[in-house]
Design a protein around this motif. Structure first.
Motif, mmCIF file in Angstrom:
data_model
loop_
_atom_site.group_PDB
_atom_site.id
_atom_site.type_symbol
_atom_site.label_atom_id
_atom_site.label_comp_id
_atom_site.label_asym_id
_atom_site.label_seq_id
_atom_site.Cartn_x
_atom_site.Cartn_y
_atom_site.Cartn_z
ATOM 1 N N ASP A 73 16.630 -7.850 -58.946
ATOM 2 C CA ASP A 73 16.795 -6.437 -58.589
ATOM 3 C C ASP A 73 16.896 -5.998 -57.307
ATOM 4 O OD1 ASP A 73 16.616 -3.769 -59.282
ATOM 5 O OD2 ASP A 73 14.441 -3.602 -59.679
ATOM 6 N N ARG A 74 17.571 -4.972 -56.974
ATOM 7 C CA ARG A 74 17.988 -4.523 -55.508
ATOM 8 C C ARG A 74 16.769 -3.403 -55.254
ATOM 9 N NH1 ARG A 74 21.905 -5.360 -52.146
ATOM 10 N NH2 ARG A 74 23.119 -6.470 -53.660
ATOM 11 N N LEU A 75 16.027 -3.615 -54.233
ATOM 12 C CA LEU A 75 15.406 -2.428 -53.712
ATOM 13 C C LEU A 75 15.889 -1.273 -53.203
ATOM 14 C CD1 LEU A 75 12.418 -4.562 -52.482
ATOM 15 C CD2 LEU A 75 12.508 -3.516 -54.809
ATOM 16 N N PRO A 76 15.384 -0.113 -53.084
ATOM 17 C CA PRO A 76 15.997 1.077 -52.342
ATOM 18 C C PRO A 76 16.345 0.493 -50.847
ATOM 19 C CG PRO A 76 13.953 1.777 -53.464
ATOM 20 C CD PRO A 76 13.955 0.418 -53.671
ATOM 21 N N SER A 77 15.681 -0.324 -50.304
ATOM 22 C CA SER A 77 15.716 -0.904 -49.093
ATOM 23 C C SER A 77 16.966 -1.572 -48.816
ATOM 24 C CB SER A 77 14.847 -1.700 -48.291
ATOM 25 O OG SER A 77 14.341 -2.654 -49.289
ATOM 26 N N GLY A 78 17.501 -2.095 -50.012
ATOM 27 C CA GLY A 78 18.728 -3.004 -49.987
ATOM 28 C C GLY A 78 18.365 -4.345 -50.103
ATOM 29 N N ARG A 79 17.057 -4.755 -50.177
ATOM 30 C CA ARG A 79 16.525 -6.104 -50.423
ATOM 31 C C ARG A 79 16.608 -6.616 -51.885
ATOM 32 N NH1 ARG A 79 10.537 -8.333 -49.418
ATOM 33 N NH2 ARG A 79 10.982 -10.405 -50.177
ATOM 34 N N VAL A 80 17.114 -7.778 -52.170
ATOM 35 C CA VAL A 80 17.395 -8.305 -53.393
ATOM 36 C C VAL A 80 16.156 -9.163 -53.818
ATOM 37 C CG1 VAL A 80 18.855 -9.660 -55.024
ATOM 38 C CG2 VAL A 80 19.681 -8.251 -53.508
ATOM 39 N N ILE A 81 15.404 -8.881 -54.867
ATOM 40 C CA ILE A 81 14.346 -9.621 -55.208
ATOM 41 C C ILE A 81 14.535 -10.171 -56.604
ATOM 42 C CG2 ILE A 81 12.697 -8.226 -53.629
ATOM 43 C CD1 ILE A 81 11.774 -6.803 -56.115
ATOM 44 N N THR A 82 13.582 -11.047 -56.968
ATOM 45 C CA THR A 82 13.650 -11.785 -58.539
ATOM 46 C C THR A 82 12.264 -11.200 -59.378
ATOM 47 O OG1 THR A 82 15.091 -13.477 -57.874
ATOM 48 C CG2 THR A 82 13.710 -13.719 -59.786
#
Length: 350
Positions: free
Chosen positions: A103-112
């Motif tokens: 998933d991509r956060l609003p800040s642009g960081r991609v997390i699992t």
């Protein structure tokens, strides 16, 4: 002296309804009032999941949302190592209990994100079509059987989606699995992630000498028998020594010094060393050096001879051109051919 009996256990067994079985497990079911997790029999009695995977699933299901459930985090909470935890998570992924979503956060960081579903079959039925909401509402148990005939027949679908009150759930006794799961035995487990199917490659065979001789066999046997003088863990049996002799003979045949063989086999040992013969077989196979090159292999290859076409001087125009034999250059040859062709045409016309 007689063996002391647990009076509480004896009193609890006396309250078990019905005759006690002569063999097998006897259940003493005491209702939980706090700190409990409801686990379905489709998970607890899963025919294809290992007991480690079932235990990891129960541990994950009992944790609150937001708790880290990665491999290292679960290995720190459980007594199983990281390899067994990783294998259990792969099993749960294969049968749909666990999913990892990027998933991509609003800040642009991609997390699992790790998502655990306690009923993957019901989730698959909800995705299948509009008739799916009828199934999850039926298994919800009611606190008392007297509440079933209370609503009117025309209003029967209305209370179906309503779950039982949340405060009353801890006080309910354990209930048997709902009969709906037995009615849908065809799609029991819907694997959302394909299981890993790559087979492990077979172990490499122990190297063998190209030309076995009694001298090589004697030297290899002596080297293996002498290992216990240098490392006590390598006290091998005669059967292990006879099995490993061809591998050591292959090393000695390739002009490897016995001290080098001994140092390679006994350096940097794992602790604790449980299977010394298997470790020796692995090192004799994986670390086998290549044969020594011969004298002709070490000589530099001969450089290929380059044939240079010499220069020639044209007999008509004295122009220099390359040719293995003297004669005329290209322009003179074309001019001569053109002139001969015109002469032949003139003779033909006459």
């Amino acid at each position: 002296m007689d063996t002391q009996q647990n009076t509480a256990l004896t009193r609890a067994l006396a309250e078990v309804p019905g005759p006690l079985p002569t063999s097998g497990v006897i259940h003493i079911a005491i209702p939980h009032t706090d700190r409990f997790t409801i686990v379905g029999n489709h998970l607890a009695q899963h025919p294809d999941l290992s007991c480690t995977a079932v235990g990891i699933a129960v541990r994950i299901q009992s944790l609150p949302q937001g708790v880290e459930v990665g491999i290292k985090a679960l290995a720190a909470r459980c007594r199983e190592g990281e390899k067994r935890v990783a294998a259990a998570l792969r099993e749960l992924e294969a049968f749909g209990y666990l999913q990892r979503i990027r998933d991509r956060l609003p800040s642009g960081r991609v997390i699992t994100r790790t998502v655990f579903c306690n009923q993957p079959t019901a989730l698959a039925l909800m995705r299948s079509g509009p008739a799916a909401p009828q199934h999850p509402a039926t298994p919800a148990p009611h606190p008392a059987p007297a509440q079933a005939p209370t609503p009117a027949p025309a209003q029967a679908p209305a209370p179906a989606p309503t779950p039982p009150p949340e405060p009353d759930m801890p006080a309910l006794p354990p209930v048997p699995p709902p009969p709906l799961l037995a009615a849908h035995q065809a799609p029991r487990f819907v694997p959302l992630v394909p299981p890993p199917t790559a087979p492990k490659p077979p172990p490499a065979p122990l190297p063998q000498p190209d030309e076995p001789t009694p001298e090589l066999d004697r030297a290899a046997t002596a080297l293996l028998s002498d290992l216990r003088r240098h490392t006590a863990e390598f006290t091998l049996s005669e059967t292990d020594i006879r099995h490993l002799v061809p591998g050591v003979a292959a090393w000695l045949e390739r002009a490897t010094h016995p001290d080098t063989v001994r140092r390679t086999l006994t350096t940097d040992l794992p602790q604790p060393l449980r299977h010394p013969a298997k470790l020796l077989k692995h090192r004799l196979t994986a670390l086998l050096p290549p044969p020594l090159p011969g004298a002709h292999d070490l000589t530099a290859p001969a450089r290929p001879r380059i044939t240079v076409t010499p220069f020639q001087t044209c007999d008509d125009c004295d122009r220099a051109f390359r040719s293995p034999t003297p004669g005329h250059c290209r322009d003179c040859r074309e001019h001569r051919e053109h002139r001969e062709h015109r002469s032949e045409d003139a003779r033909t016309a006459a």
